[in-house]
Design an enzyme around this catalytic site. Structure first.
Site, PDB file in Angstrom:
ATOM      1  NE  ARG A   1      -2.442  -1.364   3.432  1.00 46.51           N
ATOM      2  CZ  ARG A   1      -2.829  -1.021   4.649  1.00 46.51           C
ATOM      3  NH1 ARG A   1      -3.877  -0.231   4.784  1.00 46.51           N
ATOM      4  NH2 ARG A   1      -2.209  -1.460   5.708  1.00 46.51           N
TER       5      ARG A   1
ATOM      6  CB  CYS B   1      -7.046  -0.622   0.835  1.00 44.74           C
ATOM      7  SG  CYS B   1      -5.924   0.272  -0.232  1.00 44.74           S
TER       8      CYS B   1
ATOM      9  CG  LEU C   1      -0.674   5.450  -4.825  1.00 45.75           C
ATOM     10  CD1 LEU C   1       0.403   6.401  -5.316  1.00 45.75           C
ATOM     11  CD2 LEU C   1      -1.558   5.022  -5.993  1.00 45.75           C
TER      12      LEU C   1
ATOM     13  N   GLY D   1     -26.057   1.512  16.273  1.00 43.21           N
ATOM     14  CA  GLY D   1     -25.259   0.447  16.878  1.00 43.21           C
ATOM     15  C   GLY D   1     -23.947   0.904  17.472  1.00 43.21           C
TER      16      GLY D   1
ATOM     17  CG  HIS E   1     -28.581   0.451   9.399  1.00 38.90           C
ATOM     18  ND1 HIS E   1     -29.090   1.719   9.243  1.00 38.90           N
ATOM     19  CD2 HIS E   1     -27.274   0.543   9.068  1.00 38.90           C
ATOM     20  CE1 HIS E   1     -28.119   2.520   8.840  1.00 38.90           C
ATOM     21  NE2 HIS E   1     -27.013   1.831   8.713  1.00 38.90           N
TER      22      HIS E   1
ATOM     23  CE  LYS F   1     -21.635  -1.527  -5.391  1.00 37.81           C
ATOM     24  NZ  LYS F   1     -20.616  -2.515  -5.021  1.00 37.81           N
TER      25      LYS F   1
ATOM     26  CG  HIS G   1     -21.829   9.811   6.111  1.00 40.27           C
ATOM     27  ND1 HIS G   1     -23.173   9.517   6.140  1.00 40.27           N
ATOM     28  CD2 HIS G   1     -21.185   8.630   5.997  1.00 40.27           C
ATOM     29  CE1 HIS G   1     -23.328   8.210   6.036  1.00 40.27           C
ATOM     30  NE2 HIS G   1     -22.140   7.645   5.947  1.00 40.27           N
TER      31      HIS G   1
HETATM   32  N1  GLN Z   1     -24.269  -1.459  13.369  1.00 42.20           N
HETATM   33  C1  GLN Z   1     -23.251  -0.874  12.539  1.00 42.20           C
HETATM   34  C2  GLN Z   1     -22.736   0.385  13.189  1.00 42.20           C
HETATM   35  O1  GLN Z   1     -23.482   1.035  13.868  1.00 42.20           O
HETATM   36  C3  GLN Z   1     -23.803  -0.549  11.180  1.00 42.20           C
HETATM   37  C4  GLN Z   1     -22.741  -0.030  10.275  1.00 42.20           C
HETATM   38  C5  GLN Z   1     -23.201   0.173   8.852  1.00 42.20           C
HETATM   39  O2  GLN Z   1     -24.349   0.292   8.575  1.00 42.20           O
HETATM   40  N2  GLN Z   1     -22.317   0.222   7.919  1.00 42.20           N
HETATM   41  O3  GLN Z   1     -21.593   0.759  12.996  1.00 42.20           O
HETATM   42 ZN    ZN Z   2     -25.189   2.353   7.982  1.00 39.26          ZN
END
Ligand code: GLN
Ligand code: ZN
Length: 758
Positions: free
Chosen positions: A16, A517, A18, A433, A642, A112, A695
């Site tokens: 890795r 990655c 790069l 979670g 989820h 994607k 995010h």
């Molecule tokens: N239960 C996971 C979390 O809370 C769900 C993560 C996800 O959806 N990618 O991190």
């Molecule tokens: Zn999620």
């Protein structure tokens, strides 16, 4: 004589390199010269690793993404990136929204790459987009390879796929009108390569394995009619599936060569061979470019021998697709046992397989006797290995009936029992979670794994983390709690490590996007569960509080989707095996007093096949696998799921068919799209449209979260709505999470005062 080539090679580097060079450059810790030196080193290594091939790819290298590179070379630059700044700064700004020095701007959208886990940047085109070719960087790479003594074949993203993947402003889609201008630029491109002394050029058109309308098919026809007038020979590359109903189109094009994926598209090999002229090159991708299994050389040679007979020089042997999707070098794996290792091949080994197959085709099997014997032995050992086949798993799978994937009562009746048992207020609040994975938590796991922290001390520390998270949630006033996932490194790895049938590599990294990655586990054998996976910590958390605690599992489709699956068993069966292991876990959680269990399926949509006709069967088995894992519980036990996205249009029927009692989803970034779906679709069960975009570090206000739920109420009855974030909170800091969740709880209270009874 059959010839050999490859379509592309991983560019992240064997270790890795790069990735680290990029991140250091972005952090301002090193300059462009250092970054370019590392990039040159990776290219040199890659060409060396492929030097046994008759043609090596050049120009497939990228500092971030090959689609972005294509856009840049074509002079496509959205206005917001126009600034007087160094080339490379501008390049990374498009990719990441930021670069050393200068203001942040929204990056290009990322999505994607077909059905892989690679993500490309979506080019943005103006209605009157012009193209202005600048390929000096690609020419430099080609000269670099030639100077090192390699016979090169430049790799270009084809014009039609480029256009297909690009986007224009909403409601303005006139991409096809840009084709003539785009083709003019591509002709210039090919002419420049010809002037450079290039003979063969690979043009990638993976859209040929998708369903195409007559307009896009027409574009392909027009494009290659034009481009074939340039003085280079074009190898048109398709991969990731069969040509399907683009077969006649593709085989009718006036190009000199055609590459097909004979792994994912094996079913069509004979038909293509029949349809493609014998005096043109047929490149057969026989070595799987995107999984980790060693090729059965004998089988490959047998399959290709008749083609070699008929086609002679016009048969080329290759990996199925670019090796970009494969880890780099198996030889580095010093912690895999020899038996397992003898079943695998990474990019370096795949190149060697290609060479061996062609050698046997050209000189007879005797010429590769030793390699053939090793390959046969590995194939036989794998077929017979007791590590792979577990009769108990097979027996259990055989005894599964439709009953196993059905809850006892329909949702409308179950939910009443669940509400009685849970006694949650209207607009119940919960999280997805995980809670912040602080440096301290990561340090704990690292020290414990390295043997620097004793098992007992590790467990005490994790217990303390769980207790802290439970208290935080109580203080915030959340209704349905979680244990926080402090013990989990990754949502698939954690389960894989505890289940039989999974193996883990040390360096098996595959580029996901830019410097990111992933290191997918390898599912090599029948999957089974020897002991409970999550019960202890979940029950511990439940023991700390009077509020209900939600158990947290990763679903079968996601575990499968984020692993390298075995190639000796069909995906539905692997999914079913994982589902049965999870089903036992669900039962154990229930027996331990857990009343709500969430089975995450963020990868549910990712596995969607490229062709429409394959999507129905996929949904059938994917839905069944989820239900198999969930349906063993009593009706009073509430199952959540989820998913981290909201592009539900194509999959809403399948989502409903999961029959989860509650689904939590991403909404805050795309509320409109999501609500649009529910305007037309009467989703039957409970739903938590995420109101907090995890995010972003931004803390959403009470009113904005309440407003989102109020809008949702227009389409989903209030008594079926939950209030929760978009996704897990593990990447956030407590300083962000606390005020955001506090506002979220306040928003739920505000809604309750607005009046709604459960
Ligand atoms: N239960 C996971 C979390 O809370 C769900 C993560 C996800 O959806 N990618 O991190
Ligand atoms: Zn999620």
């Amino acid at each position: 004589m059959a010839l050999t080539h490859s379509l592309g090679f991983p560019r992240i580097g064997r270790r890795r390199e790069l990735k680290f060079a990029l991140e250091s450059f972005w952090a301002g810790d090193s300059g462009e010269a250092e970054l370019q030196a590392v990039a040159r080193g990776v290219r040199r290594y890659n060409w060396q690793a492929q030097q046994q091939l008759d043609l090596v790819p050049a120009g497939d290298f990228s500092l971030y993404d090959q689609v972005l590179d294509t856009a840049v070379r074509l002079g496509v630059l959205p206005q917001r990136f126009e600034a007087d700044e160094p080339r490379l700064t501008r390049y990374f700004r498009q990719a990441r929204g930021r670069a050393p020095g200068g203001e942040d701007v929204p990056a290009l959208e990322m999505t994607k790459w077909f059905n892989t886990n690679y993500h490309y940047l979506v080019p943005e085109l103006e209605a009157d987009q012009g193209f202005c070719l600048d390929i000096h960087d690609q020419l430099a790479q080609i000269r670099e390879a030639k100077a090192l003594g390699h016979a090169v074949k430049p790799v270009l993203l084809g014009p039609v796929t480029f256009l297909y993947l690009a986007k224009q402003r909403q409601g303005q889609d006139g991409r096809l009108a840009l084709l003539p201008a785009l083709l003019a630029a591509y002709r210039q491109w090919l002419a420049a390569l010809a002037a450079e002394g290039i003979d063969w050029v690979q043009l990638d058109e993976p859209i040929l394995v998708q369903d195409l309308g007559a307009d896009w098919q027409g574009a392909v026809e027009a494009a290659y009619g034009e481009l074939s007038r340039e003085p280079v020979r074009i190898l048109l590359a398709s991969y990731f599936g069969t040509l399907g109903n683009n077969l006649a189109l593709a085989t009718g094009l006036p190009v000199a060569g055609l590459h097909i994926d004979a792994v994912a598209g094996k079913a069509q090999l004979a038909v293509v061979d029949g349809a493609w002229p014998k005096d043109k090159v047929l490149s057969v991708g026989i070595v799987n470019g995107r999984n980790v299994w060693r090729t059965d050389l004998n089988a490959a040679i047998e399959l290709l021998a008749p083609l070699a007979q008929r086609r002679g020089d016009n048969l080329w042997v290759a990996p199925s697709c670019s090796l970009l999707h494969s880890p780099v070098d198996l030889d580095q794996e010093d912690q895999l046992d020899d038996e397992l290792k003898s079943w695998l091949a990474f990019a370096v080994q795949k190149v060697e397989e290609v060479r061996l197959i062609a050698k046997a085709l050209n000189e007879g099997k005797g010429a590769i006797q030793e390699a053939l014997a090793a390959s046969d032995a590995a194939a036989l050992a794998r077929r017979q290995s007791g590590r792979i086949h577990n009769p108990a798993v097979a027996e259990r799978l055989a005894s599964i009936t439709g009953e196993h994937s059905r809850r006892q009562r329909p949702f409308a009746e179950r939910i009443k029992i669940q509400r009685q048992a849970l006694r949650l207020p209207a607009y119940p609040t919960t999280t997805i979670g995980s809670f912040p994975q602080t440096p301290a938590i990561r340090g704990l796991r690292r020290d414990w794994r390295a043997g620097r922290l004793a098992e007992a001390d590790y467990r005490t520390a994790i217990a303390r983390e769980i207790e802290a998270v439970v208290r935080e949630q109580e203080a915030l006033g959340l209704d349905l709690l979680v244990h926080g996932e402090a013990e989990r490194n990754d949502m698939v790895e954690y389960f894989g490590e505890l289940l039989a049938g999974f193996a883990f590599t040390r360096f098996g990294w595959v580029q996901s996007y830019g410097s990111r990655c992933v290191k997918p586990p390898i599912i090599f054998g029948d999957v089974s569960r020897a002991q409970p996976l999550t019960v202890e910590w979940t029950a511990f958390a439940q023991g700390l509080t009077d509020k209900p605690v939600k158990g947290m599992l990763t679903g079968p489709v996601t575990i499968l989707g984020w692993s390298f699956p075995r190639d000796d068993l069909d995906l539905p069966s692997i999914a079913r095996q994982i589902a049965l292991a999870l089903r036992d876990e669900v039962a154990d959680l229930e027996a331990a007093g857990i009343k709500v269990i969430q089975i995450d399926e963020p990868a549910f949509r990712e596995l969607l096949p490229l062709k429409l006709a394959d999507q129905g069967p996929y949904f059938d088995w994917a839905v069944e696998a989820f239900r198999l894992s969930a349906a063993g519980v009593a009706d009073g036990t509430q199952i959540h799921t989820h998913m981290c996205y909201s592009e539900f249009n194509a999959i809403i029927d399948a989502i409903a068919a999961l029959d989860a009692d509650v689904i939590t989803i991403e909404t805050s970034r795309s509320a409109n799209e999501l609500l649009e779906v529910f305007r037309h679709y009467n989703y039957p069960n409970e739903i938590g449209p995420g109101v907090y975009d995890i995010h972003s570090p931004r803390i959403p206000s009470v009113d904005e979260m309440a407003a989102l739920i109020e809008r949702a109420q227009a389409y989903i009855p209030a008594e079926r709505l939950w209030v929760n974030p978009d996704c897990g909170l593990k990447t956030r800091r407590w300083e962000e999470v606390r005020p955001a969740l506090s506002n979220m709880v306040a928003a739920a209270k505000q809604l309750r005062e607005g009046g709604c009874a459960r």
